[in-house]
Motif scaffolding. Structure first.
Motif, PDB file in Angstrom:
ATOM      1  N   SER A  34      18.978  35.248  49.388  1.00 48.32           N
ATOM      2  CA  SER A  34      19.952  36.291  49.714  1.00 48.32           C
ATOM      3  C   SER A  34      21.010  35.746  50.681  1.00 48.32           C
ATOM      4  CB  SER A  34      19.255  37.514  50.320  1.00 48.32           C
ATOM      5  OG  SER A  34      18.727  37.222  51.595  1.00 48.32           O
ATOM      6  N   TYR A  35      20.584  34.905  51.629  1.00 48.09           N
ATOM      7  CA  TYR A  35      21.546  34.297  52.548  1.00 48.09           C
ATOM      8  C   TYR A  35      22.464  33.332  51.805  1.00 48.09           C
ATOM      9  CZ  TYR A  35      23.544  31.756  56.478  1.00 48.09           C
ATOM     10  OH  TYR A  35      24.436  31.184  57.359  1.00 48.09           O
ATOM     11  N   ASP A  36      21.909  32.622  50.829  1.00 46.99           N
ATOM     12  CA  ASP A  36      22.729  31.713  50.015  1.00 46.99           C
ATOM     13  C   ASP A  36      23.819  32.476  49.282  1.00 46.99           C
ATOM     14  OD1 ASP A  36      23.273  29.224  48.335  1.00 46.99           O
ATOM     15  OD2 ASP A  36      22.650  30.649  46.801  1.00 46.99           O
ATOM     16  N   ARG A  37      23.475  33.639  48.703  1.00 42.46           N
ATOM     17  CA  ARG A  37      24.478  34.450  48.000  1.00 42.46           C
ATOM     18  C   ARG A  37      25.497  35.019  48.986  1.00 42.46           C
ATOM     19  NH1 ARG A  37      26.013  32.821  44.264  1.00 42.46           N
ATOM     20  NH2 ARG A  37      25.116  31.004  45.252  1.00 42.46           N
ATOM     21  N   TYR A  38      25.031  35.379  50.183  1.00 40.88           N
ATOM     22  CA  TYR A  38      25.963  35.878  51.216  1.00 40.88           C
ATOM     23  C   TYR A  38      26.960  34.791  51.593  1.00 40.88           C
ATOM     24  CZ  TYR A  38      27.570  36.516  56.015  1.00 40.88           C
ATOM     25  OH  TYR A  38      28.348  36.567  57.146  1.00 40.88           O
ATOM     26  N   ALA A  39      26.469  33.575  51.817  1.00 46.17           N
ATOM     27  CA  ALA A  39      27.351  32.475  52.203  1.00 46.17           C
ATOM     28  C   ALA A  39      28.330  32.143  51.077  1.00 46.17           C
ATOM     29  CB  ALA A  39      26.526  31.246  52.573  1.00 46.17           C
ATOM     30  N   ALA A  40      27.857  32.180  49.823  1.00 48.45           N
ATOM     31  CA  ALA A  40      28.712  31.831  48.684  1.00 48.45           C
ATOM     32  C   ALA A  40      29.822  32.854  48.471  1.00 48.45           C
ATOM     33  CB  ALA A  40      27.860  31.700  47.417  1.00 48.45           C
ATOM     34  N   VAL A  64      32.457  42.001  47.431  1.00 46.67           N
ATOM     35  CA  VAL A  64      32.710  41.974  45.985  1.00 46.67           C
ATOM     36  C   VAL A  64      33.611  43.131  45.560  1.00 46.67           C
ATOM     37  CG1 VAL A  64      31.617  42.251  43.717  1.00 46.67           C
ATOM     38  CG2 VAL A  64      30.598  40.732  45.408  1.00 46.67           C
ATOM     39  N   LEU A  65      33.396  44.301  46.130  1.00 43.11           N
ATOM     40  CA  LEU A  65      34.189  45.470  45.750  1.00 43.11           C
ATOM     41  C   LEU A  65      35.648  45.339  46.184  1.00 43.11           C
ATOM     42  CD1 LEU A  65      31.645  48.341  46.500  1.00 43.11           C
ATOM     43  CD2 LEU A  65      32.345  47.456  44.269  1.00 43.11           C
ATOM     44  N   ARG A  66      35.924  44.418  47.108  1.00 36.04           N
ATOM     45  CA  ARG A  66      37.314  44.199  47.539  1.00 36.04           C
ATOM     46  C   ARG A  66      38.006  43.123  46.713  1.00 36.04           C
ATOM     47  NH1 ARG A  66      35.140  44.440  52.921  1.00 36.04           N
ATOM     48  NH2 ARG A  66      35.390  42.161  53.088  1.00 36.04           N
ATOM     49  N   ILE A  67      37.279  42.463  45.808  1.00 33.72           N
ATOM     50  CA  ILE A  67      37.903  41.454  44.941  1.00 33.72           C
ATOM     51  C   ILE A  67      38.840  42.163  43.960  1.00 33.72           C
ATOM     52  CG2 ILE A  67      37.471  39.699  43.173  1.00 33.72           C
ATOM     53  CD1 ILE A  67      34.806  39.109  44.508  1.00 33.72           C
ATOM     54  N   PRO A  68      40.106  41.777  43.901  1.00 35.43           N
ATOM     55  CA  PRO A  68      41.072  42.523  43.075  1.00 35.43           C
ATOM     56  C   PRO A  68      40.850  42.400  41.571  1.00 35.43           C
ATOM     57  CG  PRO A  68      42.082  40.553  44.039  1.00 35.43           C
ATOM     58  CD  PRO A  68      40.739  40.692  44.659  1.00 35.43           C
ATOM     59  N   SER A  69      40.439  41.232  41.100  1.00 36.79           N
ATOM     60  CA  SER A  69      40.323  41.033  39.654  1.00 36.79           C
ATOM     61  C   SER A  69      38.959  41.479  39.142  1.00 36.79           C
ATOM     62  CB  SER A  69      40.540  39.556  39.292  1.00 36.79           C
ATOM     63  OG  SER A  69      39.487  38.767  39.774  1.00 36.79           O
ATOM     64  N   THR A  70      38.968  42.087  37.943  1.00 34.51           N
ATOM     65  CA  THR A  70      37.716  42.518  37.314  1.00 34.51           C
ATOM     66  C   THR A  70      36.843  41.324  36.966  1.00 34.51           C
ATOM     67  OG1 THR A  70      38.881  44.402  36.356  1.00 34.51           O
ATOM     68  CG2 THR A  70      36.740  43.853  35.412  1.00 34.51           C
ATOM     69  N   GLU A  71      37.489  40.242  36.534  1.00 31.98           N
ATOM     70  CA  GLU A  71      36.742  39.038  36.167  1.00 31.98           C
ATOM     71  C   GLU A  71      36.039  38.450  37.381  1.00 31.98           C
ATOM     72  OE1 GLU A  71      37.506  34.574  34.235  1.00 31.98           O
ATOM     73  OE2 GLU A  71      39.139  36.042  34.340  1.00 31.98           O
ATOM     74  N   GLY A  72      36.694  38.447  38.529  1.00 28.93           N
ATOM     75  CA  GLY A  72      36.104  37.921  39.752  1.00 28.93           C
ATOM     76  C   GLY A  72      34.915  38.743  40.206  1.00 28.93           C
ATOM     77  N   ARG A  73      35.056  40.080  40.111  1.00 29.22           N
ATOM     78  CA  ARG A  73      33.934  40.947  40.483  1.00 29.22           C
ATOM     79  C   ARG A  73      32.750  40.741  39.546  1.00 29.22           C
ATOM     80  NH1 ARG A  73      38.040  44.836  41.243  1.00 29.22           N
ATOM     81  NH2 ARG A  73      37.517  45.800  39.225  1.00 29.22           N
ATOM     82  N   SER A  74      33.036  40.612  38.251  1.00 28.06           N
ATOM     83  CA  SER A  74      31.974  40.423  37.270  1.00 28.06           C
ATOM     84  C   SER A  74      31.232  39.117  37.514  1.00 28.06           C
ATOM     85  CB  SER A  74      32.561  40.436  35.856  1.00 28.06           C
ATOM     86  OG  SER A  74      31.575  40.184  34.899  1.00 28.06           O
ATOM     87  N   LYS A  75      31.977  38.056  37.825  1.00 30.76           N
ATOM     88  CA  LYS A  75      31.355  36.761  38.066  1.00 30.76           C
ATOM     89  C   LYS A  75      30.478  36.811  39.322  1.00 30.76           C
ATOM     90  CE  LYS A  75      32.392  31.837  38.641  1.00 30.76           C
ATOM     91  NZ  LYS A  75      33.470  30.806  38.720  1.00 30.76           N
ATOM     92  N   ALA A  76      30.971  37.481  40.354  1.00 30.19           N
ATOM     93  CA  ALA A  76      30.202  37.591  41.598  1.00 30.19           C
ATOM     94  C   ALA A  76      28.929  38.393  41.383  1.00 30.19           C
ATOM     95  CB  ALA A  76      31.060  38.220  42.691  1.00 30.19           C
ATOM     96  N   PHE A  77      29.059  39.515  40.660  1.00 29.47           N
ATOM     97  CA  PHE A  77      27.891  40.353  40.402  1.00 29.47           C
ATOM     98  C   PHE A  77      26.859  39.628  39.535  1.00 29.47           C
ATOM     99  CE2 PHE A  77      30.356  44.369  41.404  1.00 29.47           C
ATOM    100  CZ  PHE A  77      29.540  44.719  42.471  1.00 29.47           C
ATOM    101  N   SER A  78      27.334  38.784  38.612  1.00 30.11           N
ATOM    102  CA  SER A  78      26.401  38.096  37.707  1.00 30.11           C
ATOM    103  C   SER A  78      25.507  37.116  38.449  1.00 30.11           C
ATOM    104  CB  SER A  78      27.180  37.355  36.610  1.00 30.11           C
ATOM    105  OG  SER A  78      27.890  36.256  37.154  1.00 30.11           O
ATOM    106  N   THR A  79      25.953  36.641  39.604  1.00 32.06           N
ATOM    107  CA  THR A  79      25.139  35.693  40.365  1.00 32.06           C
ATOM    108  C   THR A  79      24.242  36.369  41.393  1.00 32.06           C
ATOM    109  OG1 THR A  79      26.891  35.364  42.012  1.00 32.06           O
ATOM    110  CG2 THR A  79      26.857  33.872  40.113  1.00 32.06           C
ATOM    111  N   CYS A  80      24.627  37.591  41.846  1.00 30.70           N
ATOM    112  CA  CYS A  80      23.823  38.215  42.897  1.00 30.70           C
ATOM    113  C   CYS A  80      22.968  39.382  42.411  1.00 30.70           C
ATOM    114  CB  CYS A  80      24.706  38.681  44.053  1.00 30.70           C
ATOM    115  SG  CYS A  80      25.857  40.005  43.661  1.00 30.70           S
TER     116      CYS A  80
END
Length: 321
Positions: free
Chosen positions: A119-125, A225-241
């Motif tokens: 969880s800390y790794d995902r926070y740092a990333a 993640v919710l502050r990321i403007p692009s939908t693609e960026g949010r999707s990529k972030a959510f897919s890893t966490c």
């Protein structure tokens, strides 16, 4: 006379799932299938994260350790349960029970610790991307895993020493399919189990600190993640966490429920199902959860299955068995 023999015997009697021979065989076959599936899934993840050069990042390094933990965790309880069902004999030697308690408590704590580190790794990333490579450099990751596994060993030693220092003076029947500490404590007829309570209280405090750390990490992650403007960026972030969030939620919820549930002298079917949910289900589901939403893992799996590395994987499996 039978009860006296059960009280004075050196080992313990584990509960079998049914007195019906056909149901015992069915249980053994079902657990065998789950066990083989879990071994195959986790060995596959270990192989993929070892061979694929695109998966040599901290996240997949921790995932490899989680898979190693999961195949070890399920191996502590399930093979013994399969043997008991096939033989119709729930007897387990005193030494075997001690080893089971040691490895079960060790690996349970290692799971909590690894999930905290992940969880800390995902926070740092996600929250500190510019400092990620400095924070999670290979040396730091290596020492983090060494500390995690050593802390698990210390936890197991404390639990085992405290549990088997008590005097068992009741019928040595464990109403569980493995040597469960709460069930072992019920076999004591004195207050010499206070050492176990002390160890459990200490480890509970540490687990609560880990739980708070995980909650804070994901609160910050979702906020970022919710502050990321692009939908693609949010999707990529959510897919890893999100896969890790699901794993953490399932493991902690079942563990907390089992911890708060009072032990019973006459276990019901629901008690057995709950114990299966925190001992058997997580190691089986974790590889599926991490693979379904992770495009890099799915791509590496296709590459392994369709490329020449699949032969290396089969040789690796054959060498183990």
């Amino acid at each position: 006379m039978v009860m006296a023999n059960v009280t004075t015997m050196s080992g313990f009697l584990l509960m079998v799932f049914s007195n019906n021979c056909e149901l015992q065989i069915l249980h053994a076959l079902l657990f065998l299938l789950i066990y083989l599936l879990t071994l195959a899934e986790n060995l596959l993840i270990i192989t993929i994260t070892t061979l694929d050069r695109h998966l040599q990042t901290p996240m997949y390094y921790f995932l490899k350790h989680l898979s190693l933990l999961d195949l070890s965790f399920i191996s502590v309880t399930v093979p013994q349960s399969i043997e008991n069902s096939l033989t119709g004999n729930g007897y387990i030697a005193h030494g075997q029970c001690m080893l089971q308690v040691f490895f079960f408590t060790s690996l349970a704590w290692v799971e909590v610790a690894i999930l905290t580190v992940m969880s800390y790794d995902r926070y740092a990333a996600i929250c500190l991307p510019l400092h990620y490579e400095v924070i999670m450099d290979p040396r730091a990751c290596k020492w983090a895993m060494i500390a995690v596994w050593l802390s698990g060993g210390i936890s197991g030693i404390l639990y085992t020493a405290a549990t088997f220092s008590i005097t068992f003076c009741r019928a040595k029947i464990i109403h569980q399919f493995f040597c469960d500490i709460p069930q072992l404590l019920k076999l004591s007829c004195s207050s010499d189990y206070l050492d176990v309570i002390g160890v459990a209280a200490f480890m509970t405090v540490l687990a609560f600190i880990c739980f708070v750390s995980i909650v804070l990490s994901y609160a910050l992650i979702f906020s970022t993640v919710l502050r990321i403007p692009s939908t693609e960026g949010r999707s990529k972030a959510f897919s890893t966490c999100l896969p890790h969030f699901f794993v953490v939620s399932f493991f902690l919820s079942t563990g907390i429920f089992e911890f708060l549930k009072p032990t019973s002298d006459s276990p019901t079917a629901s008690d057995i199902i709950i114990s299966i949910f925190y001992t058997v289900v997580p190691p089986t589901l974790n590889p599926m959860i991490y693979s379904l939403r992770n495009e890099a893992m799915k791509g590496a799996l296709r590459k392994l299955l369709l490329g020449g590395e699949f032969t290396r994987f089969l040789i690796f499996i054959a060498a183990i068995f």
